[in-house]
Structure formats: C-alpha cells, structure tokens
Scaffold this motif. Structure first.
Motif, mmCIF file in Angstrom:
data_model
loop_
_atom_site.group_PDB
_atom_site.id
_atom_site.type_symbol
_atom_site.label_atom_id
_atom_site.label_comp_id
_atom_site.label_asym_id
_atom_site.label_seq_id
_atom_site.Cartn_x
_atom_site.Cartn_y
_atom_site.Cartn_z
ATOM 1 N N GLN A 57 78.506 -21.015 24.416
ATOM 2 C CA GLN A 57 77.791 -22.245 24.087
ATOM 3 C C GLN A 57 78.400 -23.364 24.927
ATOM 4 O O GLN A 57 79.623 -23.500 24.997
ATOM 5 N N LEU A 58 77.540 -24.132 25.567
ATOM 6 C CA LEU A 58 77.998 -25.207 26.458
ATOM 7 C C LEU A 58 77.798 -26.553 25.791
ATOM 8 O O LEU A 58 76.772 -26.809 25.154
ATOM 9 N N PHE A 59 78.809 -27.420 25.974
ATOM 10 C CA PHE A 59 78.766 -28.742 25.348
ATOM 11 C C PHE A 59 79.177 -29.809 26.358
ATOM 12 O O PHE A 59 80.034 -29.583 27.217
ATOM 13 N N LEU A 60 78.565 -30.982 26.227
ATOM 14 C CA LEU A 60 78.985 -32.166 26.979
ATOM 15 C C LEU A 60 79.792 -33.037 26.037
ATOM 16 O O LEU A 60 79.349 -33.383 24.944
ATOM 17 N N TYR A 61 81.016 -33.375 26.461
ATOM 18 C CA TYR A 61 81.888 -34.184 25.605
ATOM 19 C C TYR A 61 82.846 -34.990 26.473
ATOM 20 O O TYR A 61 83.580 -34.434 27.281
ATOM 21 N N ARG A 62 82.806 -36.306 26.297
ATOM 22 C CA ARG A 62 83.716 -37.207 27.024
ATOM 23 C C ARG A 62 83.714 -36.937 28.524
ATOM 24 O O ARG A 62 84.764 -36.733 29.140
ATOM 25 N N ASP A 63 82.533 -36.897 29.108
ATOM 26 C CA ASP A 63 82.355 -36.788 30.556
ATOM 27 C C ASP A 63 82.672 -35.401 31.108
ATOM 28 O O ASP A 63 82.753 -35.218 32.307
ATOM 29 N N SER A 64 82.881 -34.410 30.239
ATOM 30 C CA SER A 64 83.188 -33.057 30.699
ATOM 31 C C SER A 64 82.271 -32.044 30.030
ATOM 32 O O SER A 64 81.751 -32.278 28.941
ATOM 33 N N VAL A 65 82.101 -30.910 30.717
ATOM 34 C CA VAL A 65 81.353 -29.794 30.145
ATOM 35 C C VAL A 65 82.349 -28.738 29.686
ATOM 36 O O VAL A 65 83.246 -28.348 30.440
ATOM 37 N N TYR A 66 82.189 -28.293 28.447
ATOM 38 C CA TYR A 66 83.055 -27.271 27.857
ATOM 39 C C TYR A 66 82.231 -26.028 27.536
ATOM 40 O O TYR A 66 81.060 -26.128 27.164
ATOM 41 N N ALA A 67 82.870 -24.871 27.673
ATOM 42 C CA ALA A 67 82.244 -23.606 27.295
ATOM 43 C C ALA A 67 83.027 -23.016 26.131
ATOM 44 O O ALA A 67 84.261 -22.914 26.185
ATOM 45 N N ALA A 68 82.321 -22.631 25.077
ATOM 46 C CA ALA A 68 82.939 -22.012 23.910
ATOM 47 C C ALA A 68 82.337 -20.618 23.738
ATOM 48 O O ALA A 68 81.126 -20.480 23.580
ATOM 49 N N THR A 69 83.188 -19.598 23.820
ATOM 50 C CA THR A 69 82.735 -18.218 23.727
ATOM 51 C C THR A 69 83.343 -17.561 22.496
ATOM 52 O O THR A 69 84.565 -17.429 22.392
ATOM 53 N N GLY A 70 82.504 -17.136 21.570
ATOM 54 C CA GLY A 70 82.999 -16.511 20.355
ATOM 55 C C GLY A 70 81.932 -16.498 19.280
ATOM 56 O O GLY A 70 80.922 -17.207 19.385
ATOM 57 N N PRO A 71 82.147 -15.718 18.233
ATOM 58 C CA PRO A 71 81.137 -15.569 17.174
ATOM 59 C C PRO A 71 81.148 -16.719 16.173
ATOM 60 O O PRO A 71 81.403 -16.532 14.993
ATOM 61 N N TYR A 72 80.880 -17.923 16.699
ATOM 62 C CA TYR A 72 80.905 -19.101 15.832
ATOM 63 C C TYR A 72 79.584 -19.849 15.929
ATOM 64 O O TYR A 72 78.860 -19.740 16.916
ATOM 65 N N THR A 73 79.318 -20.636 14.922
ATOM 66 C CA THR A 73 78.103 -21.441 14.927
ATOM 67 C C THR A 73 78.273 -22.610 15.888
ATOM 68 O O THR A 73 79.385 -22.905 16.353
ATOM 69 N N GLU A 74 77.162 -23.284 16.160
ATOM 70 C CA GLU A 74 77.228 -24.450 17.040
ATOM 71 C C GLU A 74 78.145 -25.520 16.463
ATOM 72 O O GLU A 74 78.953 -26.111 17.192
ATOM 73 N N SER A 75 78.063 -25.754 15.168
ATOM 74 C CA SER A 75 78.913 -26.776 14.536
ATOM 75 C C SER A 75 80.386 -26.411 14.631
ATOM 76 O O SER A 75 81.240 -27.266 14.884
ATOM 77 N N GLU A 76 80.692 -25.130 14.463
ATOM 78 C CA GLU A 76 82.089 -24.688 14.551
ATOM 79 C C GLU A 76 82.607 -24.818 15.979
ATOM 80 O O GLU A 76 83.743 -25.241 16.206
ATOM 81 N N CYS A 77 81.762 -24.475 16.951
ATOM 82 C CA CYS A 77 82.170 -24.605 18.352
ATOM 83 C C CYS A 77 82.366 -26.077 18.729
ATOM 84 O O CYS A 77 83.254 -26.408 19.520
ATOM 85 N N MET A 78 81.556 -26.957 18.176
ATOM 86 C CA MET A 78 81.724 -28.391 18.419
ATOM 87 C C MET A 78 83.112 -28.844 17.972
ATOM 88 O O MET A 78 83.791 -29.610 18.670
ATOM 89 N N LEU A 79 83.541 -28.356 16.822
ATOM 90 C CA LEU A 79 84.865 -28.723 16.312
ATOM 91 C C LEU A 79 85.970 -28.179 17.208
ATOM 92 O O LEU A 79 86.971 -28.856 17.463
#
Length: 203
Positions: free
Chosen positions: A86-108
């Motif tokens: 799951q890819l996220f934009l946060y504070r001018d950067s793009v982050y990738a979160a890989t794992g069996p988590y929901t979008e809300s959990e990956c945001m955290l």
C-alpha cells in the motif's frame, strides 16, 4: 507468530512537484470550472495538502503517479502493486507498506516510521550543532606557513612514504580529531595516493 509489516520511504520531494502538476492542469482547463475532471483535480490537490498532517493513500490521488514518473523515471512505482504494498503520501514523501494490514493500520505504521526518522534527524542535527562540535571546528586551524615550509624542507619536497614529488599534501600523523596538533612533528608530506591509502585526508 508475529507477522511483521515492512514500511519504507521510497521517494521524497513529491508534494511541491505534485502541486505544480495539478496547478498546470487547472490552468489548462481554467475555462471549464464545472467540468468533473477539474473537480477531481481540486479534490486531489486538497488531499496533497492534507498529507502534511496524515498519510493519504495514493489510490485516492492517482495524479501523483504521473508526478512520481517525472521525479524519478527509473523508479518502478507499479512494482509495489505486485508486492501487494500500500502506497501513501505523507509529509512530502511516498511510503510503501507491505503486510497483511488494513489501510488504517498501515497509515499508523507509516506515521510511526516518519516520526522515528524525524526524531533521528533532529538528534543528529543537535549533535552537529553541539558546543563540542563547534569547538572542534574552531580548534581546527589551518597549518601555518612557517610549519609548511619546515615540513617541506624536512621531507625534501617528496612523499614521506614513497618518495613521489607529485600531488603532495600536508597530512597530520595523529589526526586533529584524535588530539593531533599543527606542529612540524605531527605533519608530514604525502602524495595523494599514499594519503588516500592511509584513509584519512586532513587539510
């Protein structure tokens, strides 16, 4: 068994480029204010602003993909889809979160990583600006001309290691960082090759 989620920052400097891109789109369609496309663009622009305070899924701001390709054409951003990231934009950067988590959990998890990075760089910045570092920089004075001449005469204008007379440099035998001084006894002539081999070049 604990399942871990891999979170990594993969690109920085995204928000400014994204805003420029969206503003260009708006200028192109400035006479079509009611067009559904422009409405969507403006909504994505607002999400980019919101990403300064919380991670936003790139699935909601698809235009950022075009911006990413402009910033780093080599980066294959779509490979993360195959990794189920799951890819996220946060504070001018793009982050990738890989794992069996929901979008809300990956945001955290993304927010936690960003905070860790921010704390780390703040600590490093404080160390570099500490009184000890400033004192060390202040104490690192340039080798005086008198000492340079004396060292040159003593070493007969050649490398103290190999005898070369090319690309000579004044080198501290005991580094300044380890308490060495700018005295004739602590300075020798070394050619560039021997100085690099020594591993520490000091002006």
């Amino acid at each position: 068994m604990t399942v871990k989620c891999k979170v990594e920052r993969i690109l920085t400097g995204v928000c400014t480029a994204a805003k420029d891109y969206y503003e260009g789109v708006c200028r192109q369609y400035q006479h079509e204010e009611e067009d559904w496309y422009i409405k969507g663009v403006k909504e994505e622009m607002q999400m980019i602003t919101d990403s300064e305070t919380l991670p936003i899924s790139l699935r909601k701001i698809s235009g950022v993909y075009r911006v990413i390709n402009q910033i780093d054409p080599i980066l294959d951003i779509y490979k993360y889809d195959y990794l189920n990231s799951q890819l996220f934009l946060y504070r001018d950067s793009v982050y990738a979160a890989t794992g069996p988590y929901t979008e809300s959990e990956c945001m955290l998890l993304v927010a936690r990583l960003a905070d860790k990075e921010r704390t780390l760089f703040e600590e490093l910045s404080k160390k570099q600006d500490s009184p000890e570092v400033r004192e060390a920089v202040a104490n690192r004075k340039r080798i005086s001309e008198k000492v340079r001449i004396a060292v040159w005469r003593r070493d007969q204008g050649q490398c103290a290691k190999c005898g070369s007379r090319h690309n000579l440099e004044y080198d501290h035998i005991i580094p300044v960082a380890e308490g060495g001084s700018n005295t004739v006894r602590n300075i020798e002539l070394l050619c560039e090759k021997c100085n690099r081999a020594k591993g520490k070049k000091i002006q």
